[in-house]
Write a protein that holds these residues in place. Sequence first.
Motif, PDB file in Angstrom:
ATOM      1  N   LEU B  91       0.820  -1.206   0.000  1.00  0.00           N
ATOM      2  CA  LEU B  91       0.000   0.000   0.000  1.00  0.00           C
ATOM      3  C   LEU B  91       0.855   1.258   0.000  1.00  0.00           C
ATOM      4  CD1 LEU B  91      -3.048  -0.685   2.305  1.00  0.00           C
ATOM      5  CD2 LEU B  91      -3.069   0.079  -0.052  1.00  0.00           C
ATOM      6  N   THR B  95       0.586   3.951  -3.026  1.00  0.00           N
ATOM      7  CA  THR B  95       0.043   5.244  -2.649  1.00  0.00           C
ATOM      8  C   THR B  95       1.090   6.338  -2.831  1.00  0.00           C
ATOM      9  OG1 THR B  95      -1.253   4.071  -1.000  1.00  0.00           O
ATOM     10  CG2 THR B  95      -1.276   6.457  -0.885  1.00  0.00           C
ATOM     11  N   PHE B 115      -5.621  14.814   2.173  1.00  0.00           N
ATOM     12  CA  PHE B 115      -6.606  13.828   2.641  1.00  0.00           C
ATOM     13  C   PHE B 115      -5.919  12.824   3.572  1.00  0.00           C
ATOM     14  CE2 PHE B 115      -8.225   9.499   2.007  1.00  0.00           C
ATOM     15  CZ  PHE B 115      -9.539   9.631   2.406  1.00  0.00           C
ATOM     16  N   PHE B 116      -4.727  12.400   3.169  1.00  0.00           N
ATOM     17  CA  PHE B 116      -3.994  11.456   4.009  1.00  0.00           C
ATOM     18  C   PHE B 116      -3.344  12.138   5.211  1.00  0.00           C
ATOM     19  CE2 PHE B 116      -3.746   9.098  -0.118  1.00  0.00           C
ATOM     20  CZ  PHE B 116      -4.491   8.005   0.281  1.00  0.00           C
ATOM     21  N   LEU B 151      -2.428   1.374   5.842  1.00  0.00           N
ATOM     22  CA  LEU B 151      -1.644   2.451   5.235  1.00  0.00           C
ATOM     23  C   LEU B 151      -1.076   3.310   6.350  1.00  0.00           C
ATOM     24  CD1 LEU B 151      -0.702   3.921   2.688  1.00  0.00           C
ATOM     25  CD2 LEU B 151      -2.656   5.438   2.979  1.00  0.00           C
TER      26      LEU B 151
ATOM     27  N   LEU C  10      -3.427   6.658 -12.119  1.00  0.00           N
ATOM     28  CA  LEU C  10      -2.909   7.080 -10.817  1.00  0.00           C
ATOM     29  C   LEU C  10      -4.022   7.057  -9.768  1.00  0.00           C
ATOM     30  CD1 LEU C  10      -0.579   9.993 -11.950  1.00  0.00           C
ATOM     31  CD2 LEU C  10       0.098   7.719 -11.170  1.00  0.00           C
ATOM     32  N   HIS C  11      -5.209   7.492 -10.182  1.00  0.00           N
ATOM     33  CA  HIS C  11      -6.345   7.450  -9.251  1.00  0.00           C
ATOM     34  C   HIS C  11      -6.601   6.025  -8.781  1.00  0.00           C
ATOM     35  CE1 HIS C  11      -7.700  11.573  -9.449  1.00  0.00           C
ATOM     36  NE2 HIS C  11      -7.573  11.569 -10.764  1.00  0.00           N
ATOM     37  N   MET C  13      -4.494   3.614  -8.574  1.00  0.00           N
ATOM     38  CA  MET C  13      -3.475   3.172  -7.629  1.00  0.00           C
ATOM     39  C   MET C  13      -3.743   3.704  -6.224  1.00  0.00           C
ATOM     40  SD  MET C  13      -0.048   3.573  -9.885  1.00  0.00           S
ATOM     41  CE  MET C  13       1.215   2.646  -9.059  1.00  0.00           C
ATOM     42  N   LEU C  14      -4.345   4.874  -6.154  1.00  0.00           N
ATOM     43  CA  LEU C  14      -4.597   5.464  -4.840  1.00  0.00           C
ATOM     44  C   LEU C  14      -5.821   4.862  -4.158  1.00  0.00           C
ATOM     45  CD1 LEU C  14      -3.839   9.206  -5.539  1.00  0.00           C
ATOM     46  CD2 LEU C  14      -2.653   7.716  -3.944  1.00  0.00           C
ATOM     47  N   PRO C  16      -7.052   1.879  -3.120  1.00  0.00           N
ATOM     48  CA  PRO C  16      -7.038   1.070  -1.893  1.00  0.00           C
ATOM     49  C   PRO C  16      -6.666   1.888  -0.653  1.00  0.00           C
ATOM     50  CG  PRO C  16      -5.796  -0.008  -3.636  1.00  0.00           C
ATOM     51  CD  PRO C  16      -6.119   1.361  -4.141  1.00  0.00           C
ATOM     52  N   GLY C  17      -5.633   2.732  -0.795  1.00  0.00           N
ATOM     53  CA  GLY C  17      -5.218   3.555   0.336  1.00  0.00           C
ATOM     54  C   GLY C  17      -6.338   4.469   0.794  1.00  0.00           C
ATOM     55  N   VAL C  18      -7.037   5.039  -0.178  1.00  0.00           N
ATOM     56  CA  VAL C  18      -8.132   5.950   0.157  1.00  0.00           C
ATOM     57  C   VAL C  18      -9.217   5.199   0.919  1.00  0.00           C
ATOM     58  CG1 VAL C  18     -10.012   7.305  -0.825  1.00  0.00           C
ATOM     59  CG2 VAL C  18      -7.697   7.550  -1.719  1.00  0.00           C
ATOM     60  N   PHE C  20      -9.029   2.395   2.748  1.00  0.00           N
ATOM     61  CA  PHE C  20      -8.626   2.057   4.116  1.00  0.00           C
ATOM     62  C   PHE C  20      -8.624   3.287   5.010  1.00  0.00           C
ATOM     63  CE2 PHE C  20      -6.770  -1.913   2.347  1.00  0.00           C
ATOM     64  CZ  PHE C  20      -7.385  -2.789   3.221  1.00  0.00           C
ATOM     65  N   THR C  21      -8.137   4.394   4.468  1.00  0.00           N
ATOM     66  CA  THR C  21      -8.068   5.602   5.276  1.00  0.00           C
ATOM     67  C   THR C  21      -9.476   6.106   5.617  1.00  0.00           C
ATOM     68  OG1 THR C  21      -6.019   6.131   4.166  1.00  0.00           O
ATOM     69  CG2 THR C  21      -7.064   7.903   5.390  1.00  0.00           C
ATOM     70  N   LEU C  22     -10.363   6.047   4.630  1.00  0.00           N
ATOM     71  CA  LEU C  22     -11.739   6.476   4.877  1.00  0.00           C
ATOM     72  C   LEU C  22     -12.371   5.657   5.999  1.00  0.00           C
ATOM     73  CD1 LEU C  22     -13.745   7.160   1.588  1.00  0.00           C
ATOM     74  CD2 LEU C  22     -13.373   8.670   3.552  1.00  0.00           C
ATOM     75  N   ILE C  23     -12.224   4.354   5.901  1.00  0.00           N
ATOM     76  CA  ILE C  23     -12.894   3.496   6.877  1.00  0.00           C
ATOM     77  C   ILE C  23     -12.247   3.608   8.255  1.00  0.00           C
ATOM     78  CG2 ILE C  23     -13.436   1.110   7.517  1.00  0.00           C
ATOM     79  CD1 ILE C  23     -13.555   0.459   4.544  1.00  0.00           C
ATOM     80  N   TYR C  24     -10.935   3.398   8.298  1.00  0.00           N
ATOM     81  CA  TYR C  24     -10.305   3.232   9.601  1.00  0.00           C
ATOM     82  C   TYR C  24      -9.733   4.510  10.205  1.00  0.00           C
ATOM     83  CZ  TYR C  24     -10.955  -1.717   8.892  1.00  0.00           C
ATOM     84  OH  TYR C  24     -11.520  -2.946   8.693  1.00  0.00           O
ATOM     85  N   ALA C  25      -9.592   5.563   9.419  1.00  0.00           N
ATOM     86  CA  ALA C  25      -9.104   6.809  10.016  1.00  0.00           C
ATOM     87  C   ALA C  25     -10.218   7.854  10.072  1.00  0.00           C
ATOM     88  CB  ALA C  25      -7.908   7.339   9.239  1.00  0.00           C
ATOM     89  N   TYR C  26     -10.960   7.994   8.985  1.00  0.00           N
ATOM     90  CA  TYR C  26     -12.037   8.993   9.007  1.00  0.00           C
ATOM     91  C   TYR C  26     -13.280   8.467   9.706  1.00  0.00           C
ATOM     92  CZ  TYR C  26      -9.438  12.290   6.214  1.00  0.00           C
ATOM     93  OH  TYR C  26      -8.503  13.196   5.809  1.00  0.00           O
TER      94      TYR C  26
END
Lengths: 573, 295, 296
Positions: B91, B95, B115-116, B151, C10-11, C13-14, C16-18, C20-26
């Motif tokens: 990841l 990313t 965002f990150f 991530l 490129l979008h 590729m991003l 999966p990271g987006v 995971f971040t949405l679910i577990y961080a946001y």
Amino acid sequence: MKLIKPWKMILIATMTVSVLSACSSPGKESAGSSQTTATEENKSSTPPEPLGKYPETVTVSEVLGYNPPEDPRTPKGITPEQNAYLKDLKEMMNIEVKYKWTVPSSQFEQKFALAMASADLPDIMELNQKDFEKLRKQGMLADLTQAYNDYASPELKKYMESDGGFAMKTFSEDGKLLAMPAFEDPFLSTQLLWLRKDWLDNLKLQPPQSMDDLDKVAEAFAKNDPDQNGKNDTYGVALQKNLFFWGYDLRGFFNGFGAYPSIGDNQSAWIKDSGGKLIPGLVQPEVKTALGKLQSWYKDGILDKEFALKDENKAVEDITSGKVGIVYGEWWYPNYPLNLNVDKDPKAEWIPIQIPGLDGSGKSLVPKIRSGKVFAVNKNMKNPEAAIKMLNYYIEVGKKKYMDQNKAENGYVYNWFNPRIYNPAQIDTIFTEVNKALDAKQEEITLDDENYKNVADVFKAAKDYLSGNTSNASKGVNWGQYFSRAAKDGGWGVTRKIKESGAFVNNEFYGLPTETQVEKGAQLDKLMQESFTKIIMGASLDEFDKFVQSWKSLGGDQITQEVNDWYSKEAAK
Amino acid sequence: MHKPTISRKIFVVCNTLLLTAITLLGIIPFIHLLSVSLSSNTAAMAGEVKLWPVGFNFDAYRYLGEKVEFFRSLGVSVERVVLGTAVNMFLCFITAFPLSKSVEQFKFRTLYVWFFAVTMFFGGGLIPTYIIVKNTGLIDSIWALILPGALNVWNMVLMLNFFRSIPKELDEAATIDGAGHWRVLWRIYLPISLPSIATIGLFTIVGHWNAWFDGILYLNSPDKYPLQTYLSTLIMSINSQMTSISIEQIKAMENLSEKTLQTAQIFMGALPIMIVYPFLQKYFVKGMTVGSVKE
Amino acid sequence: MRTLKKEYLLHIMLFPGVIFTLIYAYGPMAGLVMAFQQFEPLSGFFHSKFVGFDNFKYVFNMPDFKQVLWNTIVIAVIKMVLFLVVPLILALLLNEVTKRWFSRFIQSAVFLPFFLSWTVLGGVIIELFSLSGPVNGLITSMGLKPIMFMLDNEWFRGIVIGSDVWKGMGYNMIVMLAAITGINATLYEAAEVDGAGKWKQMLNITLPGMAPILILLAVLSLGGILNAGFEQILIMYNPTVYEGADIIDTFVYRLGMFSQQFGPAAAVGLFKSAISLVLVSVTYYAAYKYNNYRIF
């Protein structure tokens, strides 16, 4: 560098705290997980039987915070699910225990908080007072009155009512019993003074009767080489940085001055004044006198110069290594850490005495109720009586006839079984029965009731200690069992005499923290720790008067008011 | 080659001495732990052991050899490190790569980066996180220790910066050759970023190895605990939130006295990861990245 | 058209990271509402009473808050600076070590303390600086009076800062070493030919080459301006040094110990997050505006 996420701090703060909750509103929780096939009709057709077997399996969910098995003979790698008591419970009563989760007990509070937050509560719960209160307020607890009346075994009833029902009343609401409190004799909290007898003998001193005597003994222990090793490597009285804690602290010392600042864990004590009102022990003038004495002790090297940076483990190190020979504490010290010192130094001999006071002996503070945990039942559980039956079961298997089978090496781990309630008079039963058997030079105890296991364990240790047998446990461990519970001049032996002679003062407040305590407690505690430590280390004694002023104005007066309101309204008198 | 000057020689000597001193400082706590674990328990409990064992014996290690829990949790840790590092690194690459592009190459990069980045500073706290993990069905599985932190933004930002130091010409040349982004990442970026990958890989491995608290939170029985979670439960302290210690807790306290065994486990727990580091070091070879490719 | 297609990749590729971040961080950030609630256990976020900024007022009006905030900033800022300077010096010195085994050995040793928790190390450090410890042994052997380091506010702060830097310096050092390895080796060869000494090479090649990583580390460490090291201080401090070492996190911890106050704890957390975010974004945009450089 690691970048610490800011939320980590909240996380850590919540570690000690208990609960928040998800969106579940109370009562809407999906029907509890107690699945049973026993129908209502089935139940009513059989007369209540404390140890009866269910016709069909009743599954009970629990959560468990556990310590490692105590017995070294327990099979290696055993897990709580494999506990043989559970297997027997299934056979005997057809109750099956399912653990939602198990966790080492030091993390239990944390884990339980999450369970509450995500509305995932088990059928039978072990609760501390705070969590009980939360669940009670939300109406999550089952009424156990009926189940208790119908199913409690005679032994269980005897235990629960041994204090006249005081503890049960404390955990009832509108006459409904909401939890089964596991309570113990409040006198287990009596403060004693533990001393190195061999050091007294070395210096040709007598055990101190009063504070003045103690002063001399402590000074001699600090300066006259009590261990006779030719080195100036001892000090007088053990102490760690928390002045009021669960051990190696100053509760007993203050009590000797007629001062009652705290019940430990930095919580204030409340005593009754002549007018029948409750007053905070922390700000009474006696405290100032006691602090004055500590100050001079510190100056004279009787206290460790760096006590303020020692935690309880450091205090234990000093006791173990023979750096200190006087420590205030309760009956159980021979169990830990005095046993370590005894194992390390064969000459070491410890004795407990009633705390010295200003004129003669002092009076220790004793709580009204001593109850760490209660057992409650989820109101969604279909068979609340199963909890009572499990309590019956645990008491039952303490009997002699189960002893041959229920051994640690067969996978029986008693402290993994919940719920369990002990005889509140356990310690006194042990004391009486073991002494009876020892005095009559018996090889076995005569007792044959549900107390058998507990008494027999201590009897065995006592026998081993007295005959010098160290094949089961070290000398220190055997001595610890014997000297804390059974010896007439040991921990409980001396406590018993204090109980009989009435040399104690009660802490009258046992309610939940009041509103202002919640809001200002941390701040007031910091104030106290800071000013008391500074005074002991040499700041002016007048700092105490300033402390009292600030304490009162920063919320102390308010708390006093609230505590008295509670006292007049809610205290079960 | 120039001949080393006098001042250079003095520097080298001083430098060596200084670094040796720092090295000692780093090793001393481990020597202390090792000594405690090899001492007699009473000496350890009395705090008498400093840098040399007192009452030398191997008992602690003998007991440790029989500790089923220790080896079971060691196995879980290894599984976690392997799975976790694989997921994290993958990841991290996919990313960091798009975000290492300039705004001209990738219009939305700055939006994504923020965002990150925000999540480095804001978090919801323990309980909300727990509820999410629970609702995504991970409770009591090893994935609960891996996916919530799949991530690592901090490592990703670091990777992104390392990627940016790769000369643009390289990228452009490859693109002209018709290589897609995917190929550029795997065939060009990664092979020349070995030192940075080793660095971030090390942090990831260490992070997974050292993490203990999530094990307590998300796993429902101690036989699933990774090593550090298990070790954390050994350093048991009496819950200070109490005013009276029950008879049972007093019995439990006798277990507090197994200090040498605890120490042996702490020491052995740190050992495997200490071995990993020198292994990764072989990728820290100077100059093998950019210079060599440019020629 | 071709570039659009490329950006689309490129979008992807991003993605999966987006996710995971949405679910577990946001996802969990919804929990931040409790900073504005009088959080009632078991009532949850939806049923607790909203109290506006009362939690913030409660904490900021505590009599000691200013002192605690000041302590936090002092300790955190000094740590921040040292966490950049010390590893940098170490990395540069290591870079001059020619024997590879020695260099590797030192790197490992410097990184070692990182593996031990403060629960283990705290006791060792207290011991080290106690009256009977080796440091005081050294002092008395030189005929000086022993010092009660851990009971003195100034000394205590120094020890807290020093020991934390000692424990954590290996981390940044490794990042910096990685940055050094990324520097084009031909530059050094050219400098050698020009007759530039090691000192000059360091100033003109190594440091500028490391600049992007150094700046990144510096900016990100700004985010930690209110993190002075909770666990460490909690384990090492004592009432005599509350005055100089009580920091926001220990302060909030004690609030929680006593009274299970979730609202105030969340409020403090939110306050810290906000300050971090502001500081980092300001520096980010300043660097962009004045230097046209994007830190990340």
